[in-house]
Design an enzyme around this catalytic site. Structure first.
Site, PDB file in Angstrom:
ATOM      1  N   SER A 176       0.868  -1.187   0.000  1.00 30.14           N
ATOM      2  CA  SER A 176       0.000   0.000   0.000  1.00 30.14           C
ATOM      3  C   SER A 176       0.901   1.231   0.000  1.00 30.14           C
ATOM      4  O   SER A 176       2.050   1.165   0.470  1.00 30.14           O
ATOM      5  CB  SER A 176      -0.860   0.014   1.271  1.00 30.14           C
ATOM      6  OG  SER A 176      -1.506   1.269   1.415  1.00 30.14           O
ATOM      7  N   TYR A 233      -1.685  -0.838  10.590  1.00 33.73           N
ATOM      8  CA  TYR A 233      -1.735  -1.130   9.147  1.00 33.73           C
ATOM      9  C   TYR A 233      -0.522  -0.534   8.437  1.00 33.73           C
ATOM     10  O   TYR A 233       0.153  -1.204   7.655  1.00 33.73           O
ATOM     11  CB  TYR A 233      -3.042  -0.557   8.589  1.00 33.73           C
ATOM     12  CG  TYR A 233      -3.295  -0.798   7.123  1.00 33.73           C
ATOM     13  CD1 TYR A 233      -3.901  -1.971   6.687  1.00 33.73           C
ATOM     14  CD2 TYR A 233      -2.957   0.160   6.170  1.00 33.73           C
ATOM     15  CE1 TYR A 233      -4.160  -2.189   5.339  1.00 33.73           C
ATOM     16  CE2 TYR A 233      -3.213  -0.041   4.827  1.00 33.73           C
ATOM     17  CZ  TYR A 233      -3.825  -1.218   4.413  1.00 33.73           C
ATOM     18  OH  TYR A 233      -4.084  -1.421   3.073  1.00 33.73           O
TER      19      TYR A 233
HETATM   20  N1  LIG Z   1      -8.749  -0.951  -1.241  1.00 28.48           N
HETATM   21  C1  LIG Z   1      -7.763  -0.103  -1.100  1.00 28.48           C
HETATM   22  O1  LIG Z   1      -7.954   1.110  -1.202  1.00 28.48           O
HETATM   23  C2  LIG Z   1      -6.361  -0.595  -0.867  1.00 28.48           C
HETATM   24  C3  LIG Z   1      -5.328   0.339  -0.888  1.00 28.48           C
HETATM   25  C4  LIG Z   1      -4.027  -0.080  -0.687  1.00 28.48           C
HETATM   26  C5  LIG Z   1      -3.771  -1.408  -0.465  1.00 28.48           C
HETATM   27  N2  LIG Z   1      -4.795  -2.307  -0.436  1.00 28.48           N
HETATM   28  C6  LIG Z   1      -4.448  -3.691  -0.166  1.00 28.48           C
HETATM   29  O2  LIG Z   1      -5.028  -4.531  -1.140  1.00 28.48           O
HETATM   30  C7  LIG Z   1      -5.188  -5.835  -0.572  1.00 28.48           C
HETATM   31  C8  LIG Z   1      -6.572  -6.350  -0.872  1.00 28.48           C
HETATM   32  O3  LIG Z   1      -7.524  -5.548  -0.196  1.00 28.48           O
HETATM   33  P1  LIG Z   1      -8.909  -5.136  -0.849  1.00 28.48           P
HETATM   34  O4  LIG Z   1      -8.915  -3.672  -0.948  1.00 28.48           O
HETATM   35  O5  LIG Z   1      -9.151  -5.945  -2.060  1.00 28.48           O
HETATM   36  O6  LIG Z   1      -9.928  -5.482   0.333  1.00 28.48           O
HETATM   37  P2  LIG Z   1     -10.706  -6.830   0.673  1.00 28.48           P
HETATM   38  O7  LIG Z   1     -11.191  -6.669   2.056  1.00 28.48           O
HETATM   39  O8  LIG Z   1     -11.705  -7.126  -0.403  1.00 28.48           O
HETATM   40  O9  LIG Z   1      -9.574  -7.958   0.583  1.00 28.48           O
HETATM   41  C9  LIG Z   1      -8.863  -8.478   1.674  1.00 28.48           C
HETATM   42  C10 LIG Z   1      -9.093  -9.977   1.694  1.00 28.48           C
HETATM   43  O10 LIG Z   1      -8.240 -10.568   2.681  1.00 28.48           O
HETATM   44  C11 LIG Z   1      -9.007 -11.503   3.420  1.00 28.48           C
HETATM   45  N3  LIG Z   1      -8.404 -11.690   4.738  1.00 28.48           N
HETATM   46  C12 LIG Z   1      -8.367 -10.818   5.768  1.00 28.48           C
HETATM   47  N4  LIG Z   1      -7.741 -11.346   6.814  1.00 28.48           N
HETATM   48  C13 LIG Z   1      -7.366 -12.595   6.449  1.00 28.48           C
HETATM   49  C14 LIG Z   1      -6.677 -13.640   7.101  1.00 28.48           C
HETATM   50  N5  LIG Z   1      -6.265 -13.501   8.370  1.00 28.48           N
HETATM   51  N6  LIG Z   1      -6.445 -14.788   6.424  1.00 28.48           N
HETATM   52  C15 LIG Z   1      -6.877 -14.944   5.157  1.00 28.48           C
HETATM   53  N7  LIG Z   1      -7.539 -13.984   4.478  1.00 28.48           N
HETATM   54  C16 LIG Z   1      -7.789 -12.829   5.125  1.00 28.48           C
HETATM   55  C17 LIG Z   1     -10.396 -10.878   3.503  1.00 28.48           C
HETATM   56  O11 LIG Z   1     -11.385 -11.807   3.852  1.00 28.48           O
HETATM   57  C18 LIG Z   1     -10.535 -10.340   2.079  1.00 28.48           C
HETATM   58  O12 LIG Z   1     -11.016 -11.342   1.196  1.00 28.48           O
HETATM   59  C19 LIG Z   1      -4.875  -5.699   0.918  1.00 28.48           C
HETATM   60  O13 LIG Z   1      -3.554  -6.138   1.161  1.00 28.48           O
HETATM   61  C20 LIG Z   1      -4.975  -4.214   1.153  1.00 28.48           C
HETATM   62  O14 LIG Z   1      -4.196  -3.790   2.242  1.00 28.48           O
HETATM   63  C21 LIG Z   1      -6.088  -1.934  -0.628  1.00 28.48           C
END
Ligand SMILES: NC(=O)c1ccc[n+]([C@@H]2O[C@H](COP(=O)([O-])OP(=O)(O)OC[C@H]3O[C@@H](n4cnc5c(N)ncnc54)[C@H](O)[C@@H]3O)[C@@H](O)[C@H]2O)c1
Length: 258
Positions: A143, A156
């Site tokens: 991120s 985070y």
């Molecule tokens: N959405 C944003 O704006 C954004 C920005 C920067 C980085 N990210 C990163 O992108 C990645 C995906 O996030 P997203 O935005 O698609 O959200 P999301 O919540 O859809 O995806 C996260 C996934 O991880 C799973 N998860 C959480 N804890 C877990 C665990 N202990 N074991 C197994 N699975 C687990 C959740 O159930 C979910 O399916 C993450 O690493 C997040 O930090 C997202």
């Protein structure tokens, strides 16, 4: 010829958001896909959707913050598909906490999922790749919070910082085995993680005012999960054969402004 024909990809948190877009992209490009996650119903549905679209996919239930779950889920994927060529460390969660007021019990789970989850998955899959002689690729979904600070997200942000440094350290340690490690650093992306307390922060007036109208995001919009998935697929592919230890912002320009 599809880029990932004959390859197997293991995507943590691959049932929703960026992880699911990534799983779909790899499946479309010929890979077999193993999704690891904690919620069986959501995970089974995601794997079903990939299969219905003609892909090969399984869901394996486990928590990335538990080493024994990681070892079991990786084993299940290898039992079904025979090997893992690509690991995408994508699972994460975030619950806002005040640094001073929060207890360790509130702070640590987020750090554990992101930092220790990446550590467990990378080590487990790297051991398999080395043992099987697979010249694989690992992509960490970090991120821009890895190098920017915001209130209420010290757990985070610190974990994403650790993830970036793990990317560089493991890139150095795994390069002699022909394994490349890189990361993407998304900015704001429209996924379930954008919903905080029932409200999608990307649809709020403050987001539209600061990030869109005043163009704090130079491209003046949040990203789509597919726009992160395409960079993950690039980094995992032979198109990125000489990219090693890179952390690449995919944020519409957000991190170059101030
Ligand atoms: N959405 C944003 O704006 C954004 C920005 C920067 C980085 N990210 C990163 O992108 C990645 C995906 O996030 P997203 O935005 O698609 O959200 P999301 O919540 O859809 O995806 C996260 C996934 O991880 C799973 N998860 C959480 N804890 C877990 C665990 N202990 N074991 C197994 N699975 C687990 C959740 O159930 C979910 O399916 C993450 O690493 C997040 O930090 C997202």
């Amino acid at each position: 010829m599809k880029r990932f024909q004959g390859k197997t990809v293991f995507v943590t948190g691959g049932a929703t958001g960026i992880g699911f877009a990534t799983a779909r992209r790899f499946a479309e490009e010929g890979a077999s896909v193993a999704i690891m996650g904690r919620r069986a119903s959501v995970g089974e549905q995601a794997a079903h959707e990939l299969r219905a679209a003609g892909g090969r996919a399984i869901f394996t239930k486990g928590d990335v913050a538990r080493e024994e779950d990681v070892v079991r889920c990786v084993r299940e994927a290898i039992d079904v598909f025979g090997r893992i060529d690509i690991l995408v460390n994508n699972a994460a969660m975030s619950v806002p906490v005040d640094f001073v007021a929060a207890d360790t019990d509130e702070w640590k789970p987020v750090f554990d999922v992101i930092a220790f989850g990446t550590y467990y998955c990378t080590r487990t899959v790297a051991r398999h790749m080395i043992e099987a002689g697979i010249r694989g690729s690992i992509v960490n979904v970090s991120s821009i919070n890895a190098y920017r600070a915001l209130p209420a997200s010290s757990h985070y942000n610190a974990a994403k910082g650790a993830m970036d440094q793990l990317t560089r350290c493991t890139a150095v340690e795994l390069a002699p085995y022909g394994i490349r490690v890189n990361a993407v650093n998304p900015g704001f992306v429209d996924t379930p993680m954008s919903v905080v307390d029932g409200e999608n922060e990307l649809e709020t007036d403050w987001f539209k005012d600061i990030y869109v109208e005043r163009r704090k995001i130079p491209q003046a919009r949040p990203g789509r999960p597919e726009e992160i998935a395409s960079v993950i697929a690039f980094l995992a592919s032979d198109d990125a054969a000489y990219v090693c230890g890179a952390t690449i912002p995919v944020d519409g320009g957000l991190s170059v402004t101030f």
